[in-house]
Design an enzyme around this catalytic site. Structure first.
Site, mmCIF file in Angstrom:
data_model
loop_
_atom_site.group_PDB
_atom_site.id
_atom_site.type_symbol
_atom_site.label_atom_id
_atom_site.label_comp_id
_atom_site.label_asym_id
_atom_site.label_seq_id
_atom_site.Cartn_x
_atom_site.Cartn_y
_atom_site.Cartn_z
ATOM 1 N N ASP A 191 0.862 -1.177 0.000
ATOM 2 C CA ASP A 191 0.000 0.000 0.000
ATOM 3 C C ASP A 191 0.899 1.227 0.000
ATOM 4 O O ASP A 191 1.649 1.455 0.947
ATOM 5 C CB ASP A 191 -0.892 -0.026 1.242
ATOM 6 C CG ASP A 191 -1.998 1.007 1.188
ATOM 7 O OD1 ASP A 191 -1.893 1.948 0.384
ATOM 8 O OD2 ASP A 191 -2.960 0.889 1.967
ATOM 9 N N HIS A 193 -0.072 4.366 -0.008
ATOM 10 C CA HIS A 193 -0.884 5.529 0.347
ATOM 11 C C HIS A 193 -0.070 6.642 1.007
ATOM 12 O O HIS A 193 0.913 6.406 1.694
ATOM 13 C CB HIS A 193 -2.006 5.109 1.298
ATOM 14 C CG HIS A 193 -1.523 4.501 2.578
ATOM 15 N ND1 HIS A 193 -1.008 5.248 3.604
ATOM 16 C CD2 HIS A 193 -1.458 3.215 2.975
ATOM 17 C CE1 HIS A 193 -0.657 4.438 4.599
ATOM 18 N NE2 HIS A 193 -0.914 3.199 4.229
ATOM 19 N N GLU A 219 -1.263 -0.934 -4.167
ATOM 20 C CA GLU A 219 -2.482 -0.256 -3.732
ATOM 21 C C GLU A 219 -2.264 1.252 -3.595
ATOM 22 O O GLU A 219 -1.262 1.695 -3.041
ATOM 23 C CB GLU A 219 -2.914 -0.845 -2.389
ATOM 24 C CG GLU A 219 -4.163 -0.250 -1.786
ATOM 25 C CD GLU A 219 -4.584 -0.979 -0.525
ATOM 26 O OE1 GLU A 219 -5.290 -0.371 0.296
ATOM 27 O OE2 GLU A 219 -4.199 -2.151 -0.342
ATOM 28 N N GLU A 245 -10.880 2.435 -1.646
ATOM 29 C CA GLU A 245 -11.348 2.445 -0.259
ATOM 30 C C GLU A 245 -11.873 3.798 0.192
ATOM 31 O O GLU A 245 -12.595 3.891 1.180
ATOM 32 C CB GLU A 245 -10.224 2.009 0.686
ATOM 33 C CG GLU A 245 -9.094 3.018 0.828
ATOM 34 C CD GLU A 245 -7.993 2.538 1.760
ATOM 35 O OE1 GLU A 245 -7.832 3.142 2.833
ATOM 36 O OE2 GLU A 245 -7.299 1.564 1.424
ATOM 37 N N HIS A 295 -11.777 -3.201 1.659
ATOM 38 C CA HIS A 295 -10.928 -2.587 2.669
ATOM 39 C C HIS A 295 -11.581 -2.736 4.037
ATOM 40 O O HIS A 295 -12.768 -2.486 4.199
ATOM 41 C CB HIS A 295 -10.742 -1.099 2.362
ATOM 42 C CG HIS A 295 -10.029 -0.337 3.426
ATOM 43 N ND1 HIS A 295 -10.684 0.414 4.377
ATOM 44 C CD2 HIS A 295 -8.708 -0.231 3.718
ATOM 45 C CE1 HIS A 295 -9.802 0.966 5.183
ATOM 46 N NE2 HIS A 295 -8.590 0.591 4.805
#
Length: 405
Positions: A191, A193, A219, A245, A295
């Site tokens: 991820d 993010h 992700e 998500e 998620h």
């Protein structure tokens, strides 16, 4: 049957003490006086004149969503809870005057919708998955979180066959380290993010560097509002992409799915708009050969039950996110606790969702705050010397080192 009332249950939930999410730099232990972190869980119960209650969970911004639920409640009192789609549409239209649905609206409708499905299942004496078309599978595979070799080996030892790491501080070396530790038999996802989010150019470069590791997915490589950037990444690299998500409803997920910008869609089970919307999102994704992996990293156990029912009933279910070494209080919040054996969870068979919360236990942990700076300086997510700027998007410096193992 008529709806007679809605009650909310807001609690402060402790942080996972070992896995620290799929991210860098989160605190995660219980102090003597209070729980660390700012994670809140919001549950609700819809009551009826026949004594059947339904339970739901809302995520996104729980303290604010509780107010939204109280605003929506008068619209539902006196309505027949069996007409789930009708009530969903009624709520959506009622909120439209405040702007298009976001985290708060989607989260409020999610908890209510989830509780309506719970009521219908209980009234008919069948589990929710039966109402969604029956079971495709009896068990749902899960993945856990790990950011160090020690954590990854512990996940593997527990029989879980997939893990997710995270953070943008040193992703290539982290993946390389974890792959070396767990071998080829485990799936690894990452991820990326923010904050800070990567620029599309940096994301393209990084995703290409990750190709040799055969990841389950990459992700959220860029900010969720940069759809055009996903097209650039799609053209630049051959690796599964995952996202979704942070948006709600079929309308929020539509562009990612219809333009086939992702291989895995990840609606949040607590804010996507409810089981009604999760089923529709799954159908949209199926038409584009996109898999679904909801998620649920920050969610409580009621939303997890809802995800189990949805994933049991759809053909394109891939895997469920689960921090299986979560805060120890999690198992006391809900009755019964989901049955995990190694790398999967059994699909519940009781009527409705098949669970309830311990109201007395939840009341022991009143909300203490619900916003935070999501990364610590020690996580090294920002370029050196820029942590105090708190940038939303940041280009990587020291590029020769950053993009090479």
């Amino acid at each position: 049957m008529k709806i007679t009332g809605i009650r909310t249950f807001l609690m402060h939930a402790g942080q996972p003490h070992r896995s620290k999410w799929a991210s860098d730099g989160h605190a995660g232990h219980v102090t003597q006086h209070k729980l660390e972190g700012t994670r809140n869980w919001l549950f609700l119960k819809i009551e009826t004149d026949e004594g059947i209650t339904g339970i739901g969970e809302c995520s996104g911004w729980p303290r604010v969503i509780e107010t939204a639920i109280k605003d929506l409640a008068p619209l539902l009192i006196g309505e027949d809870p069996a007409h789930i789609e009708k009530l969903w549409q009624k709520m959506a239209i009622a909120m439209m005057g405040h702007g298009m649905l976001g985290t708060v609206g989607g989260g409020a409708m999610t908890g209510i919708d989830m509780a309506l499905w719970d009521i219908k299942g209980k009234a008919l004496g069948v589990p929710v998955w039966n109402l969604l078309g029956g079971k495709v599978r009896d068990r749902i595979p899960i993945y856990s979180h790990a950011n160090t070799v020690e954590q990854a080996l512990a996940v593997k030892e527990r029989g879980i066959k997939a893990l997710k790491c995270g953070g943008v501080s040193d992703p290539v070396r982290k993946v390389d380290m974890l792959r070396e530790a767990v071998g080829d038999e485990m799936d690894i996802a990452i991820d990326l993010h923010g904050p800070p989010w990567m620029t599309p150019a940096d994301a393209c470069r990084l995703v290409r560097k990750l190709e040799p590791y055969e990841l389950l997915w990459v992700e959220d490589p860029i900010a969720p509002d940069n759809i055009e950037g996903y097209r650039r990444i799609r053209d630049a690299a051959h690796i599964p992409l995952a996202s979704g998500e942070r948006t709600a409803t079929i309308f929020g997920e539509r562009q990612l799915i219809e333009e086939e910008l992702v291989d895995v869609i990840q609606p949040d089970t607590g804010r996507a708009g409810g089981i009604t919307q999760m089923k529709k999102i799954a159908a949209m994704a199926e038409a584009h050969h996109i898999q679904m992996a909801p998620h649920s990293g920050s969610l409580g156990p009621v939303a997890e039950y809802a995800a189990l029912h949805v994933l049991a009933s759809i053909p394109n279910a891939l895997i469920l996110e689960r921090i299986d070494d979560d805060w120890e209080g999690r198992q006391h919040v809900i009755v019964p606790h989901p049955v995990q054996e190694g790398g999967s969870i059994a699909v519940p068979d009781a009527p409705g969702l098949g669970c309830d919360i311990d109201e007395e236990f939840v009341a022991r942990f009143p909300s203490e705050g619900n916003v935070s700076v999501p990364v610590q300086e020690s996580g090294n997510s920002y370029n050196p010397g820029t942590y105090g700027e708190r940038l939303y998007i940041q280009t990587r410096l020291s590029r020769r080192h950053y993009f090479n193992t």
